[in-house]
Design a protein around this motif. Structure first.
Motif, mmCIF file in Angstrom:
data_model
loop_
_atom_site.group_PDB
_atom_site.id
_atom_site.type_symbol
_atom_site.label_atom_id
_atom_site.label_comp_id
_atom_site.label_asym_id
_atom_site.label_seq_id
_atom_site.Cartn_x
_atom_site.Cartn_y
_atom_site.Cartn_z
ATOM 1 N N ILE A 1 -23.881 -14.953 -0.066
ATOM 2 C CA ILE A 1 -24.752 -15.954 -0.681
ATOM 3 C C ILE A 1 -23.994 -16.434 -1.796
ATOM 4 O O ILE A 1 -24.876 -16.739 -2.945
ATOM 5 N N GLU A 2 -22.859 -16.405 -1.828
ATOM 6 C CA GLU A 2 -22.189 -16.944 -3.000
ATOM 7 C C GLU A 2 -22.320 -18.631 -3.244
ATOM 8 O O GLU A 2 -22.840 -19.218 -2.304
ATOM 9 N N TYR A 3 -22.231 -19.129 -4.458
ATOM 10 C CA TYR A 3 -22.528 -20.583 -4.458
ATOM 11 C C TYR A 3 -20.905 -21.251 -4.643
ATOM 12 O O TYR A 3 -20.388 -20.644 -5.271
ATOM 13 N N ARG A 4 -21.029 -22.192 -3.923
ATOM 14 C CA ARG A 4 -19.424 -22.842 -4.033
ATOM 15 C C ARG A 4 -19.719 -24.147 -4.906
ATOM 16 O O ARG A 4 -20.568 -25.048 -4.717
ATOM 17 N N ASP A 5 -18.630 -24.143 -5.807
ATOM 18 C CA ASP A 5 -19.035 -25.163 -6.999
ATOM 19 C C ASP A 5 -18.622 -26.370 -6.165
ATOM 20 O O ASP A 5 -17.491 -26.521 -5.484
ATOM 21 N N LYS A 6 -19.387 -27.499 -6.414
ATOM 22 C CA LYS A 6 -19.055 -28.857 -5.550
ATOM 23 C C LYS A 6 -17.901 -29.605 -6.168
ATOM 24 O O LYS A 6 -17.205 -30.295 -5.386
ATOM 25 N N SER B 1 -15.903 -20.340 -5.217
ATOM 26 C CA SER B 1 -17.236 -19.754 -4.900
ATOM 27 C C SER B 1 -17.568 -18.500 -5.925
ATOM 28 O O SER B 1 -16.399 -17.912 -6.404
ATOM 29 N N PHE B 2 -18.729 -18.560 -6.361
ATOM 30 C CA PHE B 2 -19.031 -17.428 -7.433
ATOM 31 C C PHE B 2 -20.362 -16.830 -6.970
ATOM 32 O O PHE B 2 -21.267 -17.773 -6.551
ATOM 33 N N ILE B 3 -20.743 -15.940 -7.698
ATOM 34 C CA ILE B 3 -22.092 -15.395 -7.675
ATOM 35 C C ILE B 3 -22.866 -16.001 -9.091
ATOM 36 O O ILE B 3 -22.311 -15.255 -9.995
ATOM 37 N N PRO B 4 -23.781 -16.654 -8.737
ATOM 38 C CA PRO B 4 -24.299 -17.404 -10.040
ATOM 39 C C PRO B 4 -24.798 -15.932 -10.796
ATOM 40 O O PRO B 4 -25.535 -14.877 -10.488
ATOM 41 N N HIS B 5 -24.938 -16.138 -12.250
ATOM 42 C CA HIS B 5 -25.584 -15.373 -13.140
ATOM 43 C C HIS B 5 -27.182 -15.815 -13.222
ATOM 44 O O HIS B 5 -27.241 -16.917 -13.349
ATOM 45 N N VAL B 6 -27.906 -14.968 -13.885
ATOM 46 C CA VAL B 6 -29.370 -15.419 -13.943
ATOM 47 C C VAL B 6 -30.024 -15.175 -15.448
ATOM 48 O O VAL B 6 -29.650 -14.275 -16.073
ATOM 49 N N ILE B 7 -30.497 -16.122 -15.736
ATOM 50 C CA ILE B 7 -31.548 -16.002 -17.205
ATOM 51 C C ILE B 7 -32.830 -16.226 -16.614
ATOM 52 O O ILE B 7 -33.166 -17.116 -15.922
#
Ligand code: ATP
Length: 471
Positions: free
Chosen positions: A322-327, A332-338
């Motif tokens: 479930i990595e996010y691919r930057d458009k 690709s990276f795992i987003p961090h969360v606030i």
């Protein structure tokens, strides 16, 4: 009794008397840590939630909402660490056997029986409520034994007393066991992949959710402040790992604005950076927003930097990518969360405590008034005929009531008792405007508008009421 204790008692009593909040299951002797919302409480709570949704979601360009199930696969709580670490330290008084949260009391004296040095050492108590999914119960424990030990038991002669050594058995967690969610956040992490697959939002973006959470608090107390069932409003804001600090600072400002919007005074909220040892297991930085309640300065909401802790755990436990691919960069990276996390009950309690006012009016009469923000007042306008047996007044009052009800909705008709009593009732539920149709109305089509905070009255033409009544 201290002033603050008596203030809390007055607020609890007012909210019961005026139909905001009742103790849960009161008629059967109650259930500690649960509260029921009456007709006024429901309106206040809904308005607060709607305002939160308008401010943090609908007026932002990069926010989505979900509403996930309260019951979830138990893996959610293993992955998140809650089955292991969602605990509070608990002590038991060896004299009266009451149990307390060790970090919230003076350990030298029992708050109930007042004996000194009463406590055993603290144990970790998991706050999640267990429940069973499907037609099984806690009794359906799964006992496992290896074949060799079983054969030994069976080899005993018929008629002989069978000795069973329970050490040969091990119990396995009931596969139907799960938990009532202790936070709404995990519903967002488990749906992260769905959101990406369907919407693929630009980074940064947030997913919000509000709904019930449950915690088996060791000692629920202080009215609705520490309940066992309560409503959370949470946002998981997904950012590129390099941008977390910028986003965190942005959220601090937004949350300050929010508290001003709902009418909490600027100086009643303090920010406390939580020390490393006191932070939740998932957090690298936490700010507690604290409100000066009559019970003391306590957390009203929290803001936490959860890193990629949760998404990484979801990946590990689900084996899904479930990595996010930057458009733009294709990286690709795992987003961090606030995570800004709010509790409805703590905000309501702050609003009620700040709004509650006892005062003497110019005419010498005493009153209790809830000086709530107009946007939150359960009822915005009360419409009354001066006398309920004067048909000509009643007809006009009813017409105004029906008309305003369609446009402003939070409108009540009240013809009980004299006008003074109606004002007192309206004041106690925080109604900003009382309209009275009197004999002058018959002549000039104006009504008396009485303002809650100043108790001043003005004549206003019926045709301009809608513009006059400011929400
Ligand atoms: P506390 O330290 O007071 O137990 P917490 O740090 O465990 O609170 P969080 O896990 O950060 O609380 O929960 C986020 C928000 O949910 C809190 O800021 C609060 O508004 C609300 N909340 C948490 N527990 C309760 C509860 N038992 N009753 C009412 N609201 C709660």
């Amino acid at each position: 009794m201290s002033n603050n204790t008596s203030l809390m008692e007055k607020i609890v009593s007012l909210t019961k008397r005026r139909g905001f909040i009742f103790p849960g299951s009161d008629i059967y002797g109650g259930l500690s840590g649960t509260w029921d919302y009456g007709p006024m409480g429901v309106l206040l709570k809904q308005k607060l939630i709607n305002l939160w949704q308008d401010f943090f979601v609908l007026s932002q360009s990069n926010m989505l909402m979900i509403d996930s199930a309260i019951l979830m696969n138990p893996k959610v709580w293993q992955a998140s660490g809650h089955t292991e670490t969602f605990t509070d330290p608990m002590v038991e008084c060896q004299f009266c056997h009451n149990r307390f949260r060790a970090d919230k009391i003076d350990l030298k004296i029992c708050p109930i029986c007042k004996k000194t040095n009463p406590f055993s050492s603290a144990k970790n108590f998991n706050l999640m409520f267990q429940t069973f999914v499907g037609p099984v119960s806690q009794d359906d424990q799964i006992l496992k034994i290896n074949r060799h030990d079983l054969e030994e038991i069976l080899s005993q002669q018929p008629g002989e007393e069978i000795n069973i050594n329970y050490d040969n058995f091990r119990t396995e967690k009931n596969p139907n066991l799960t938990y009532l969610r202790p936070e709404t956040a995990q519903g967002i992490f488990t749906n992260f992949k769905n959101i990406i697959d369907v919407f693929y939002p630009d980074m940064p973006f947030g997913v919000a959710q509000f709904g019930k959470s449950f915690r088996n608090e060791i000692s629920p107390r202080d009215f609705i402040f520490r309940s066992r069932e309560f409503e959370q409003l949470e946002i998981e804001y997904f950012v590129h790992p390099e941008d977390w600090q910028k986003s965190f600072d942005h959220w601090v400002e937004l949350i300050k604005q929010w508290y001003q919007l709902i009418g909490l005074k600027k100086n009643s909220i303090d920010l406390l950076e939580v020390a490393e040892g006191d932070r939740a297991h998932y957090s690298k930085k936490t700010i507690d927003f604290e409100f000066n309640y009559p019970i003391g300065k306590e957390e009203i909401s929290g803001l936490a930097y959860r890193t990629d802790f949760d998404l990484r755990n979801v990946i590990n436990f689900s084996n899904k990518n479930i990595e996010y691919r930057d458009k733009k960069t294709n990286q690709s990276f795992i987003p961090h969360v606030i995570e800004p996390s709010f509790g409805v009950e703590r905000m309501l309690m702050a609003l009620l405590c700040q709004a509650y006012t006892e005062e003497t009016l110019e005419d010498g009469s005493q009153r209790i008034v809830l000086k709530l923000n107009n946007k939150l007042a359960p009822i915005l306008v009360v419409v009354s005929p001066l006398l309920k047996n004067q048909q000509s007044l009643v007809e006009i009052a009813q017409r105004i009531f029906q008309d305003l009800k369609q446009s402003l909705k939070y409108v009540q008709y009240d013809d009980n008792g004299n006008i003074g009593k109606r004002y007192r009732r309206a004041d106690e539920i925080g109604t900003p405007y009382c309209l009275t149709v009197d004999f002058q109305t018959l002549d000039d089509q104006t009504v008396t508008v009485r303002h809650r905070d100043s108790a001043k009255q003005e004549r206003v033409n019926i045709s301009s009421l809608k513009e006059y009544l400011v929400i």
